[in-house]
Every structure is written in structure tokens, then in C-alpha cells.
Design an enzyme around this catalytic site. Structure first.
Site, mmCIF file in Angstrom:
data_model
loop_
_atom_site.group_PDB
_atom_site.id
_atom_site.type_symbol
_atom_site.label_atom_id
_atom_site.label_comp_id
_atom_site.label_asym_id
_atom_site.label_seq_id
_atom_site.Cartn_x
_atom_site.Cartn_y
_atom_site.Cartn_z
ATOM 1 N N THR A 124 0.832 -1.207 0.000
ATOM 2 C CA THR A 124 0.000 0.000 0.000
ATOM 3 C C THR A 124 0.868 1.260 0.000
ATOM 4 O OG1 THR A 124 -1.466 1.320 1.415
ATOM 5 C CG2 THR A 124 -0.102 -0.286 2.525
ATOM 6 N N ASP A 125 0.296 2.354 -0.496
ATOM 7 C CA ASP A 125 0.984 3.649 -0.414
ATOM 8 C C ASP A 125 1.136 4.124 1.033
ATOM 9 O OD1 ASP A 125 -1.730 4.188 0.029
ATOM 10 O OD2 ASP A 125 -1.901 5.699 -1.554
ATOM 11 N N GLU A 126 0.348 3.534 1.948
ATOM 12 C CA GLU A 126 0.353 4.032 3.329
ATOM 13 C C GLU A 126 1.661 3.736 4.061
ATOM 14 O OE1 GLU A 126 -3.333 3.780 5.451
ATOM 15 O OE2 GLU A 126 -4.496 3.603 3.601
ATOM 16 N N TYR A 149 -2.234 -0.154 11.086
ATOM 17 C CA TYR A 149 -2.363 -0.860 9.814
ATOM 18 C C TYR A 149 -1.130 -0.636 8.950
ATOM 19 C CZ TYR A 149 -3.387 -1.183 4.844
ATOM 20 O OH TYR A 149 -3.288 -1.441 3.507
ATOM 21 N N LYS A 153 1.788 -3.288 7.484
ATOM 22 C CA LYS A 153 2.089 -3.485 6.065
ATOM 23 C C LYS A 153 3.558 -3.179 5.774
ATOM 24 C CE LYS A 153 -0.229 -4.548 3.090
ATOM 25 N NZ LYS A 153 -0.534 -5.931 2.574
HETATM 26 P P1 TYD Z 1 -10.701 4.536 3.802
HETATM 27 O O1 TYD Z 1 -11.622 4.086 2.737
HETATM 28 O O2 TYD Z 1 -10.868 3.980 5.181
HETATM 29 O O3 TYD Z 1 -9.214 4.279 3.256
HETATM 30 P P2 TYD Z 1 -7.777 4.704 3.898
HETATM 31 O O4 TYD Z 1 -7.984 5.248 5.250
HETATM 32 O O5 TYD Z 1 -7.021 3.431 3.913
HETATM 33 O O6 TYD Z 1 -7.215 5.705 2.945
HETATM 34 O O7 TYD Z 1 -10.796 6.102 3.928
HETATM 35 C C1 TYD Z 1 -10.582 6.937 2.816
HETATM 36 C C2 TYD Z 1 -10.641 8.370 3.269
HETATM 37 O O8 TYD Z 1 -11.978 8.670 3.701
HETATM 38 C C3 TYD Z 1 -9.754 8.651 4.456
HETATM 39 O O9 TYD Z 1 -9.225 9.974 4.325
HETATM 40 C C4 TYD Z 1 -10.699 8.573 5.644
HETATM 41 C C5 TYD Z 1 -12.007 9.055 5.071
HETATM 42 N N1 TYD Z 1 -13.228 8.459 5.658
HETATM 43 C C6 TYD Z 1 -14.308 9.278 6.017
HETATM 44 O O10 TYD Z 1 -14.264 10.518 5.890
HETATM 45 N N2 TYD Z 1 -15.426 8.685 6.528
HETATM 46 C C7 TYD Z 1 -15.532 7.340 6.692
HETATM 47 O O11 TYD Z 1 -16.589 6.858 7.185
HETATM 48 C C8 TYD Z 1 -14.428 6.514 6.310
HETATM 49 C C9 TYD Z 1 -14.470 5.015 6.454
HETATM 50 C C10 TYD Z 1 -13.293 7.125 5.797
#
Ligand code: TYD
Length: 343
Positions: A124-126, A149, A153
Site C-alpha cells: 500500500t501507499d500508506e 495498519y 504493512k
Molecule cells: P478509507 O476508505 O478507510 O481508506 P484509507 O484510510 O485506507 O485511505 O478512507 C478513505 C478516506 O476517507 C480517508 O481519508 C478517511 C475518510 N473516511 C471518512 O471521511 N469517513 C468514513 O466513514 C471513512 C471510512 C473514511
């Protein structure tokens, strides 16, 4: 490649990859090895389950003997198996260590012992931590993971590098950005927003919704992954990004526009702890192999919204199960205290 071991093939990207592989490589067989946790779902592969070239074996990557049993006879392996949700890792990261660290090690060790010719590890990019368009991360850059998380990774990626150096295991690492598309579990932002909007439920946007993510369509991602499995350089890592970055608030508005629903469904809720503002990678290396994304943001989100609108059978079942308790834990109090959208 004659037979490919796919760990985590019942998940979102894994199932899209298997469908792509069976379609694009008519001579290849697939062994789908998946633990079927809450995030794995054989409904994702209902359309290929009867294919003579497809076989499912239930098991966890954390169980080395089970990995050995399923990988025997395969000449390539790809590991999608992961606990992938940042918010769940903030609640408790023990499962993340089991799957993303111990599991990654087991796949590598078994591939080494069996002499599997090519291994692709999906990361992942994270792992890089936050980055900007002005200073994109390249594959050799330092890891600065900030969520449990991302830390788990990063450990998996480092194990891949160690196996490449120590044992000469032919492992390639892929680091995709945020994917969107069919069969993504509705704990993730885009399917959560889309399915809530379809049900007339509020869309919980964290903080002010200003954090940005790429929105790489999963079909573009799986094309890049097959290319890397076949043509990537062993020992190397490859970033996969479409440059489709949008702030979460714009994603929420785009979804509501597509469904003809009011912005009044948006709720600004308490932010995620340690929320990374943005990820940005340089994807020159995978592009040099001939890959380019075919979906821009508008097409990616439109196709995704349409799929969830047309496939209620798939997500209604998930949202009725364990998901309800999770949703209440994550969002119950936050939504009650949320702020409404104002034009
Ligand atoms: P997510 O889909 O959980 O992916 P990641 O955190 O791995 O990038 O979240 C994507 C983006 O959306 C992230 O900036 C967090 C935000 N988010 C919300 O604003 N509301 C939500 O309910 C969720 C799950 C994520």
C-alpha cells in the site's frame, strides 16, 4: 505461469484480480486461498466459481501448514491477504500483526521452500506515510507509517526485501493507492458513502473532509498487478497510482450528485486519530513497463456508484451482519454529535 496461488482472493482487489487473470490468461489455473474473515466473501467470485480452472481452498496465511498445502504445485504466487481497514487497526491491531506480518512471512517462506518462480506481494501507499503532489514518494524512500495498519504493512514489505536479499526469493512488491470499484467492503469510505446514500442514510465525513486520496479503479489496479507478476523485476517495488486525487468532501458530493441526493445527507464527524492528510507516489516505474490508468476520477466514481446501485444483493447481505455492531461502535456516537452540511 501455469498455476497461480492467490492468497486473499475472496477480498476486494483479490477477487477482481482472479476474474481478470482467468479472462486474460486462458491457460492459467488459479488456487484461491482465503480465510473468509468478515472481509472475504465468495459472493465476490460467484460468476467464476464453476470455472474448471478455478479452485478454492479455505485457510489463513497465518497458518503455515495450510499455506504449504495450498501452494504446492503452483509456479507463481500473489499475496492479497491482509487486514486492511485503518479504523479497525486503531481499535485493535493484533489481527493485523497475524495476517500482515506473520502471514506475509509464511507466504514468502513457503514460496522459498517450494521454489516458486515468481511472488508478488501486494502492499500500500500508506507505508510511506503522508506525502504531497510536490514531493511524491518513490519506491526507495523511507517508510514512515503512522497507523497500526500501515506499520503492519511496512513490516511485510521489509520482510519481502529481506527474503530477496537473504534467500534470493523472486519477490516483487506492489504499492497501490486507494482502489475503488465493485466488491469493496462497505467499511471503506466510497462504498460506505454510496450505500448509505442509496438508503438515504447520513454520510459520515471525517473532520472537514479535506484529506485527499487517489481513486484508482480496481480494473486499472489489477492490470498493473498482472503486468508486475509477469514482468516486474524480482527484488523491486512498484508504486501504482492513477493521480485521481480528490478531497473526501468532493468525493461525497460527487456520489450524491450521481445519485441525485441532497448534500444535506453529509455529516461532519469527529476525525480519525492520526488521520493522514494525503498520500502521493511517483508511479514512473510501473508506467515504464507500459501501464497507464484508463479511468480518471469522474469515470471511476461513476462506474463504482452504478455498480453498487445495480448490486444491492451483494452489499445488503454484508450490511446486515457483523457490520451492524461495527458501524454502531465506529459511528453511533460520532453521527449523533455530527455537524450538518451547509451550502
Ligand atoms: P478509507 O476508505 O478507510 O481508506 P484509507 O484510510 O485506507 O485511505 O478512507 C478513505 C478516506 O476517507 C480517508 O481519508 C478517511 C475518510 N473516511 C471518512 O471521511 N469517513 C468514513 O466513514 C471513512 C471510512 C473514511
Amino acid at each position: 505461469m501455469r498455476r497461480v496461488f492467490v492468497a486473499g482472493g475472496a477480498g476486494f482487489i483479490g477477487s477482481n484480480f482472479i476474474r481478470h487473470l482467468l479472462r486474460e490468461r486462458p491457460d492459467v489455473e488459479v488456487v484461491n486461498f482465503d480465510a473468509l474473515t468478515y472481509a472475504g466473501n465468495l459472493d465476490n467470485l460467484r460468476d467464476v466459481a464453476g470455472d474448471a480452472r478455478y479452485r478454492f481452498a479455505r485457510g489463513s496465511v497465518a497458518d503455515r501448514a495450510a499455506v504449504l498445502g495450498a501452494m504446492r504445485g503452483c509456479d507463481a504466487a500473489i499475496n492479497f491477504a491482509a487486514e486492511s481497514h485503518v479504523d479497525r487497526s486503531i481499535e485493535d491491531a493484533a489481527d493485523f500483526i497475524d495476517t500482515n506480518v506473520r502471514g506475509a512471512h509464511n507466504v514468502l517462506a513457503v514460496a522459498r521452500d517450494l521454489g516458486v518462480g515468481r511472488v508478488l506481494h501486494v502492499s500500500t501507499d500508506e507505508v510511506y506515510g503522508p506525502a504531497t503532489r510536490e514531493q511524491p514518494r518513490r519506491e526507495g524512500d523511507a517508510f514512515r507509517p503512522r497507523s497500526p495498519y500501515a506499520a503492519s504493512k511496512a513490516a511485510g514489505d521489509l520482510m519481502c526485501a529481506a527474503f530477496s536479499e537473504t534467500y534470493g526469493t523472486p519477490v516483487i512488491v506492489a504499492r497501490p493507492a486507494n482502489n475503488v470499484g465493485p466488491y469493496q467492503h462497505p467499511e471503506k469510505a466510497v462504498p460506505l458513502f454510496v450505500t448509505n446514500a442509496l438508503d438515504g442514510e447520513p454520510l459520515p465525513v471525517y473532520g472537514e473532509g479535506l484529506q485527499e486520496r487517489d481513486r484508482l479503479h480496481v480494473e486499472d489496479c489489477v492490470r498493473a498487478l498482472l503486468l508486475l507478476l509477469e514482468r516486474g523485476e524480482p527484488g523491486e517495488a512498484y508504486n501504482i497510482q492513477a493521480d485521481n486525487h480528490q478531497p473526501n468532501i468532493d468525493v461525497a458530493r460527487a456520489i450524491l450528485d450521481l445519485l441525485d441526493k441532497p448534500y444535506g445527507l453529509i455529516r461532519f464527524v469527529d476525525d480519525r486519530a492520526g488521520h493522514d492528510p494525503c498520500y502521493w507516489m511517483d508511479a514512473t516505474k510501473v508506467r515504464a513497463l507500459g501501464w497507464a490508468p484508463s479511468y480518471d476520477f469522474a469515470r471511476a466514481i461513476e462506474a463504482t456508484v452504478r455498480w453498487y446501485a445495480d448490486n444491492r444483493w451483494w452489499w445488503e447481505r454484508i450490511k446486515a451482519g457483523e457490520y451492524r455492531a461495527y458501524y454502531e461502535r465506529q459511528y453511533g456516537a460520532r453521527l449523533a454529535g455530527g455537524r450538518r452540511y451547509e451550502d
